[in-house]
Design a protein around this motif. Structure first.
Motif, PDB file in Angstrom:
ATOM      1  N   SER A 168     -15.170   7.529 -19.025  1.00 33.61           N
ATOM      2  CA  SER A 168     -13.838   7.869 -19.525  1.00 33.61           C
ATOM      3  C   SER A 168     -13.519   9.314 -19.129  1.00 33.61           C
ATOM      4  N   SER A 175     -11.372   9.323 -26.008  1.00 36.00           N
ATOM      5  CA  SER A 175     -11.064   8.817 -24.672  1.00 36.00           C
ATOM      6  C   SER A 175      -9.567   8.933 -24.412  1.00 36.00           C
ATOM      7  N   LYS A 216     -16.982  16.865 -16.842  1.00 37.17           N
ATOM      8  CA  LYS A 216     -16.858  16.359 -18.219  1.00 37.17           C
ATOM      9  C   LYS A 216     -17.758  17.090 -19.202  1.00 37.17           C
ATOM     10  N   ARG A 254     -20.840  16.295 -19.458  1.00 39.03           N
ATOM     11  CA  ARG A 254     -21.499  15.122 -20.031  1.00 39.03           C
ATOM     12  C   ARG A 254     -22.999  15.348 -20.111  1.00 39.03           C
ATOM     13  N   ASN A 294     -12.376  12.085 -20.272  1.00 34.79           N
ATOM     14  CA  ASN A 294     -12.219  13.119 -21.293  1.00 34.79           C
ATOM     15  C   ASN A 294     -13.362  14.115 -21.169  1.00 34.79           C
TER      16      ASN A 294
HETATM   17 MG    MG Z   1     -16.648   7.934 -22.828  1.00 28.27          MG
END
Ligand code: MG
Ligand code: TXA
Length: 358
Positions: A148, A156, A61, A63, A150
């Motif tokens: 999520s 999302s 991701k 992230r 994405n």
């Molecule tokens: Mg999220």
């Protein structure tokens, strides 16, 4: 490393023995990633007790490493292996809202704490209300860490196609369960402190929570220091998103759109998400009519992605009738919000045009 991403449609009875669920469970047990539908948005799942598996979520991701993920369970009793539900009324609350779009933050237990909590002493847990999600968790035989599905900073995903748009080549399997019913992420409720606080508004509201918890609930935004997710930028499509305030008349909107479409030639598009009344048609204007109840929420991320894909140069969203959860997402996605006073300014169209990046 690039992998081939498969999409498997999952529906029908006896999901626990569905070949795609069994395949997904095997991937999870080997420490891999599987995207799956929930009633809110699609999640990107991994074994919540494995540090290496959860790290793969962060890589796929992109992230930020300090933003912890939610752990998903299929039974209320599984919570006791993940965290401590000490709050008075906590059990009653979960018996009422699980499975469903409510996540609770509670003191964390090992081994999940080391894998998902990113240095925090607490863990976020929820039981999703989607048969495919529940079947995958059961077949894997363990709780799933899942943010999520994405790429970080993108809206999302609420369909399997959205997941593919962001994560193709980065994950091996997407379980396709159709469009998500709720359309925005779960309510996140912090039960780890002296008093309960909502960290992210969602479909389950403060009033309902307070009734079942038997105590007051502080609203979203009141405890930003407890909510790592709010530190990061969110959901910003390429085109600037402009919110239209409650007090702006439909006639004023029609006039602004007419001026803008006259000045934006050469296939430049304007997207407009309507919750009150669809504006008058004009060149290059694409209207998504969401005037029915719940339609704005269910389609919010989908519409933003759609307009972004069509290469709109401006995206307007009417805030009329939108509840707190959508106002929260809209304020993160938008560059500004226009009120009636803005429409008194003869230079408004120029100001709006100046928001479009070169
Ligand atoms: Mg999220
Ligand atoms: O509906 C949902 O909640 C979806 C589906 C897939 O279940 N999941 C989701 O996950 O939205 P994610 O990672 O996109 O958002 C999780 C939010 C983030 O804002 C994160 O900061 C917060 O929950 N969170 C996670 N653990 C936390 C903790 N221990 N304390 C406070 N906030 C936490």
């Amino acid at each position: 490393m690039r992998v081939e991403t498969l999409i498997a449609r999952v529906e029908g009875p006896a999901l626990d023995r569905h070949p795609a669920i069994l395949e997904g469970a095997a991937i999870i047990r080997e420490g891999g990633l599987v995207a799956f539908p929930t009633e809110t948005v699609y999640g990107l799942g991994a074994d919540a007790s494995s540090v290496a598996a959860v790290d793969r979520i962060f890589q796929a991701k992109k992230r930020p490493p300090d933003n912890p993920v939610i752990v998903h369970v299929a039974e209320l009793r599984d919570l006791s292996r993940i965290g401590r539900l000490d709050a008075a009324g906590g059990r009653r609350l979960l018996e009422r809202f699980w499975p469903g779009p409510l996540t609770v933050v509670v003191p964390a237990l090992e081994p999940v704490r080391s894998a998902v909590c990113r240095g925090l002493e607490t863990v976020a847990v929820r039981m999703p209300a989607h048969p495919v999600a529940l079947a995958l968790i059961r077949a894997a035989g363990r709780p799933l860490a899942a943010p999520s599905a994405n790429l970080s900073g993108r809206p999302s995903p609420t369909t399997a196609r959205h997941v593919l748009e962001d994560l193709e080549g980065r994950i091996p399997l997407i379980l396709d369960g159709g469009q998500c019913d709720v359309g925005i992420e779960s309510t996140v409720l912090d039960l780890s402190g002296d008093s309960a606080a909502i960290l992210r508004p969602g479909a389950v509201g403060a009033q309902q929570i307070a009734e079942h918890l038997g105590s007051e609930v502080a609203l979203a935004g009141s405890r930003p220091e407890r909510s790592p997710g709010t530190r990061h930028r969110h959901y910003q499509p390429r085109a600037p998103v402009i919110a239209i305030g409650l007090d702006v008349s439909s006639i004023a909107v029609d006039r602004l759109l007419e001026t803008l479409s006259g000045r934006l030639r050469h296939h430049r598009l304007i997207g407009y998400i309507a919750t009150r009344r669809a504006p008058k048609a004009s060149a290059g204007l694409q209207v998504l009519d969401r005037t029915g109840s719940g339609l704005l929420t269910r389609n919010f991320y989908r519409d933003i992605r759609h307009l972004d894909r069509r290469e709109s140069h401006l995206i307007f969203v009417e805030a009329v009738g939108a509840g707190e959860p959508i106002m929260d997402r809209l304020s993160r996605a938008s560059v500004c919000s226009l009120t009636r006073k803005d429409f008194d300014d003869p230079g408004l169209a120029d100001r709006v045009l100046s928001l479009i990046p070169e």
